[in-house]
Design a protein around this motif. Structure first.
Motif, PDB file in Angstrom:
ATOM      1  N   HIS A   1      68.643  24.935   1.883  1.00  0.00           N
ATOM      2  CA  HIS A   1      67.290  24.657   2.367  1.00  0.00           C
ATOM      3  C   HIS A   1      66.510  25.937   2.630  1.00  0.00           C
ATOM      4  CE1 HIS A   1      67.781  20.377   2.514  1.00  0.00           C
ATOM      5  NE2 HIS A   1      68.885  20.488   3.259  1.00  0.00           N
ATOM      6  N   GLY A   2      67.180  27.020   2.915  1.00  0.00           N
ATOM      7  CA  GLY A   2      66.514  28.299   3.108  1.00  0.00           C
ATOM      8  C   GLY A   2      65.781  28.734   1.857  1.00  0.00           C
ATOM      9  N   THR A   3      66.390  28.528   0.711  1.00  0.00           N
ATOM     10  CA  THR A   3      65.772  28.893  -0.562  1.00  0.00           C
ATOM     11  C   THR A   3      64.524  28.050  -0.810  1.00  0.00           C
ATOM     12  OG1 THR A   3      67.933  29.472  -1.431  1.00  0.00           O
ATOM     13  CG2 THR A   3      66.174  29.138  -3.028  1.00  0.00           C
TER      14      THR A   3
ATOM     15  N   ASP B   1      61.844  29.360   1.336  1.00  0.00           N
ATOM     16  CA  ASP B   1      61.326  30.613   0.792  1.00  0.00           C
ATOM     17  C   ASP B   1      60.355  30.357  -0.357  1.00  0.00           C
ATOM     18  OD1 ASP B   1      62.846  32.039   2.590  1.00  0.00           O
ATOM     19  OD2 ASP B   1      64.447  32.517   1.147  1.00  0.00           O
ATOM     20  N   ILE B   2      60.711  29.411  -1.214  1.00  0.00           N
ATOM     21  CA  ILE B   2      59.833  29.068  -2.342  1.00  0.00           C
ATOM     22  C   ILE B   2      58.521  28.496  -1.819  1.00  0.00           C
ATOM     23  CG2 ILE B   2      59.544  27.522  -4.312  1.00  0.00           C
ATOM     24  CD1 ILE B   2      62.593  27.883  -4.808  1.00  0.00           C
ATOM     25  N   LEU B   3      58.621  27.611  -0.837  1.00  0.00           N
ATOM     26  CA  LEU B   3      57.422  27.011  -0.256  1.00  0.00           C
ATOM     27  C   LEU B   3      56.537  28.092   0.385  1.00  0.00           C
ATOM     28  CD1 LEU B   3      55.756  24.533   0.420  1.00  0.00           C
ATOM     29  CD2 LEU B   3      57.130  24.260   2.499  1.00  0.00           C
ATOM     30  N   THR B   4      57.150  29.006   1.117  1.00  0.00           N
ATOM     31  CA  THR B   4      56.400  30.094   1.742  1.00  0.00           C
ATOM     32  C   THR B   4      55.702  30.942   0.690  1.00  0.00           C
ATOM     33  OG1 THR B   4      57.949  30.161   3.597  1.00  0.00           O
ATOM     34  CG2 THR B   4      56.601  32.116   3.236  1.00  0.00           C
TER      35      THR B   4
ATOM     36  N   ASN C   1      50.744  32.396  -2.295  1.00  0.00           N
ATOM     37  CA  ASN C   1      49.998  32.447  -3.554  1.00  0.00           C
ATOM     38  C   ASN C   1      48.723  31.622  -3.471  1.00  0.00           C
ATOM     39  OD1 ASN C   1      51.820  34.144  -4.796  1.00  0.00           O
ATOM     40  ND2 ASN C   1      52.996  32.479  -5.736  1.00  0.00           N
ATOM     41  N   ALA C   2      48.813  30.453  -2.873  1.00  0.00           N
ATOM     42  CA  ALA C   2      47.643  29.591  -2.730  1.00  0.00           C
ATOM     43  C   ALA C   2      46.587  30.264  -1.857  1.00  0.00           C
ATOM     44  CB  ALA C   2      48.039  28.240  -2.139  1.00  0.00           C
ATOM     45  N   ARG C   3      47.025  30.913  -0.790  1.00  0.00           N
ATOM     46  CA  ARG C   3      46.071  31.618   0.081  1.00  0.00           C
ATOM     47  C   ARG C   3      45.382  32.750  -0.676  1.00  0.00           C
ATOM     48  NH1 ARG C   3      49.838  31.533   5.403  1.00  0.00           N
ATOM     49  NH2 ARG C   3      49.100  29.542   6.207  1.00  0.00           N
TER      50      ARG C   3
END
Length: 75
Positions: free
Chosen positions: A9-11, A14-17, A22-24
């Protein structure tokens, strides 16, 4: 596994973060582009008004004192 979270779930986090970051960045670039577009539009409107004023002034001058070729044709 080097994360403290079980089953990877950490990975995912990390991908979500990364995706949120990128979206910001895209939002920020879009806001800058929109701001520049608004500035360019304001500049173009100001230029259009100056050109329109110059054309109207030229039209008034031609009515007051027509060019020589029109005088020869009329006379």
């Amino acid at each position: 596994m080097d994360t403290l979270e079980p089953q990877g779930h950490g990975t995912a986090a990390d991908i979500l973060t990364s995706e949120v970051a990128n979206a910001r960045q895209r939002i920020h670039r879009t806001e800058l582009a929109l701001q520049r577009t608004e500035e360019m539009l304001a500049e173009n409107l100001a230029l259009r008004n100056r050109i329109r004023t110059a054309v109207e002034a030229a039209d008034r001058l031609v009515k007051i004192d027509p060019p020589n070729f029109e005088r020869r044709r009329a006379g």
